[in-house]
Design an enzyme around this catalytic site. Structure first.
Site, PDB file in Angstrom:
ATOM      1  N   LYS A 178       0.835  -1.212   0.000  1.00 14.76           N
ATOM      2  CA  LYS A 178       0.000   0.000   0.000  1.00 14.76           C
ATOM      3  C   LYS A 178       0.871   1.264   0.000  1.00 14.76           C
ATOM      4  O   LYS A 178       0.662   2.178  -0.775  1.00 14.76           O
ATOM      5  CB  LYS A 178      -0.905   0.048   1.249  1.00 14.76           C
ATOM      6  CG  LYS A 178      -1.829  -1.127   1.421  1.00 14.76           C
ATOM      7  CD  LYS A 178      -2.770  -0.940   2.612  1.00 14.76           C
ATOM      8  CE  LYS A 178      -2.077  -0.897   3.952  1.00 14.76           C
ATOM      9  NZ  LYS A 178      -1.405  -2.137   4.352  1.00 14.76           N
ATOM     10  N   ARG A 235       0.238  -9.159  13.464  1.00 17.48           N
ATOM     11  CA  ARG A 235      -0.386  -8.085  12.673  1.00 17.48           C
ATOM     12  C   ARG A 235      -1.336  -8.664  11.628  1.00 17.48           C
ATOM     13  O   ARG A 235      -2.392  -8.090  11.339  1.00 17.48           O
ATOM     14  CB  ARG A 235       0.705  -7.223  12.007  1.00 17.48           C
ATOM     15  CG  ARG A 235       1.433  -6.361  13.030  1.00 17.48           C
ATOM     16  CD  ARG A 235       2.748  -5.836  12.497  1.00 17.48           C
ATOM     17  NE  ARG A 235       2.592  -4.905  11.407  1.00 17.48           N
ATOM     18  CZ  ARG A 235       3.529  -4.660  10.486  1.00 17.48           C
ATOM     19  NH1 ARG A 235       4.672  -5.305  10.522  1.00 17.48           N
ATOM     20  NH2 ARG A 235       3.304  -3.793   9.546  1.00 17.48           N
ATOM     21  N   ARG A 291      12.036  -2.307  10.784  1.00 15.54           N
ATOM     22  CA  ARG A 291      11.066  -1.998  11.829  1.00 15.54           C
ATOM     23  C   ARG A 291      10.962  -3.158  12.817  1.00 15.54           C
ATOM     24  O   ARG A 291      10.980  -4.316  12.407  1.00 15.54           O
ATOM     25  CB  ARG A 291       9.682  -1.756  11.201  1.00 15.54           C
ATOM     26  CG  ARG A 291       9.565  -0.387  10.546  1.00 15.54           C
ATOM     27  CD  ARG A 291       8.328  -0.268   9.698  1.00 15.54           C
ATOM     28  NE  ARG A 291       7.104  -0.778  10.311  1.00 15.54           N
ATOM     29  CZ  ARG A 291       5.898  -0.669   9.757  1.00 15.54           C
ATOM     30  NH1 ARG A 291       5.753  -0.043   8.606  1.00 15.54           N
ATOM     31  NH2 ARG A 291       4.843  -1.163  10.353  1.00 15.54           N
ATOM     32  N   ARG A 327      12.028  -5.949   4.226  1.00 13.37           N
ATOM     33  CA  ARG A 327      11.683  -4.525   4.064  1.00 13.37           C
ATOM     34  C   ARG A 327      12.552  -3.668   4.975  1.00 13.37           C
ATOM     35  O   ARG A 327      12.818  -4.014   6.118  1.00 13.37           O
ATOM     36  CB  ARG A 327      10.213  -4.315   4.439  1.00 13.37           C
ATOM     37  CG  ARG A 327       9.807  -2.857   4.502  1.00 13.37           C
ATOM     38  CD  ARG A 327       8.325  -2.679   4.459  1.00 13.37           C
ATOM     39  NE  ARG A 327       7.681  -2.840   5.748  1.00 13.37           N
ATOM     40  CZ  ARG A 327       6.379  -2.614   5.936  1.00 13.37           C
ATOM     41  NH1 ARG A 327       5.614  -2.236   4.925  1.00 13.37           N
ATOM     42  NH2 ARG A 327       5.842  -2.771   7.118  1.00 13.37           N
ATOM     43  N   ARG A 379      -8.812   1.162   9.836  1.00 16.00           N
ATOM     44  CA  ARG A 379      -8.383  -0.220  10.035  1.00 16.00           C
ATOM     45  C   ARG A 379      -9.446  -1.033  10.743  1.00 16.00           C
ATOM     46  O   ARG A 379      -9.247  -2.208  10.990  1.00 16.00           O
ATOM     47  CB  ARG A 379      -7.116  -0.232  10.875  1.00 16.00           C
ATOM     48  CG  ARG A 379      -5.839  -0.478  10.047  1.00 16.00           C
ATOM     49  CD  ARG A 379      -4.675  -0.385  10.998  1.00 16.00           C
ATOM     50  NE  ARG A 379      -3.515  -1.116  10.652  1.00 16.00           N
ATOM     51  CZ  ARG A 379      -2.414  -0.579  10.126  1.00 16.00           C
ATOM     52  NH1 ARG A 379      -2.386   0.677   9.782  1.00 16.00           N
ATOM     53  NH2 ARG A 379      -1.353  -1.316   9.930  1.00 16.00           N
TER      54      ARG A 379
END
Ligand code: AMP
Length: 208
Positions: A13, A165, A154, A127, A88
């Site tokens: 996204k 998540r 992260r 990532r 969300r």
């Protein structure tokens, strides 16, 4: 054009939003980025958000709703916005509706970037994010391709937290797909292909 992005963490996204922002000057409002900036700046809000984020669970609704309202009223949203990571859950979606109604703004599209959850864990472990500007990059880069800043992983991109998540996404965020489908503004793109292929479809779907 005013867009909401839907999709699991790691679906791409943010990457698509970064491209739309560059090409069309839409304002990219990413609640995760706003929270990480608050955390970096050491604000009370950032401190409050940290433990939730580190565990891969949602920060309380009132915190994120407040952040988004503040951003929406900023002038640079007049050209259009892309909401990334918000709403969300359905109460955030209701709060967004209410706010947009009061501002006389309509949502043009809810764009769902679909990716099979099995490939997400791998994707997120490679990532990296820029400590200075928040840009998302891959392991191919040793420093941020946008500003030269330091790239880091992260805390919540570690596999255990990613699974948490994904679970939260599945129970709380997925119902929004129907929410926006019923409104007739849902558009879906297969996010398992290269960034540029996905982006070409995104532009088509949005009529850009
Ligand atoms: P993201 O960068 O979108 O993956 O968000 C990172 C983390 O920030 C999430 O796992 C949540 O802890 C928090 N967060 C971001 N957006 C929201 C939201 N709309 N509602 C609740 N928590 C959020």
């Amino acid at each position: 054009m005013n867009i909401v992005l839907l999709g699991a963490p790691g679906a791409g996204k943010g990457t698509q939003a970064q491209k739309l922002e560059t090409d069309f000057s839409f304002s990219h409002i990413a609640t995760g980025d706003l929270l990480r900036s608050a955390l970096k700046a050491g604000t009370d809000l950032g401190k409050k958000a940290k433990s939730y984020m580190d565990q891969g669970i949602f920060v309380p609704d009132e915190v994120v709703i407040g952040l988004v309202k503040e951003k929406l009223t900023e002038k640079d949203c007049q050209k259009g916005f892309i909401l990334d990571g918000f709403p969300r859950n359905t109460s955030q979606a209701d709060a967004l509706d209410e706010e947009l109604l009061s501002m006389g703004i309509t949502l043009d599209a809810a764009l769902l970037v679909s990716v099979n959850p099995e490939i997400i864990v791998n994707r997120l472990s490679s990532r990296r994010v820029c400590r200075d500007c928040g840009y998302t990059a891959s392991l191919d880069f040793t420093s941020c391709p946008k500003c030269g800043g330091e790239l880091y992983q992260r805390v919540d991109d570690k596999p255990e937290t990613v699974r948490q998540r994904l679970e939260v996404y599945s129970t709380q965020t997925k119902p929004l797909i129907e929410y926006y489908r019923e409104r007739g503004i849902l558009k879906e793109v297969n996010g398992e292909r290269s960034v540029d292929t996905v982006y070409a479809d995104v532009k088509d779907l949005l009529g850009l």
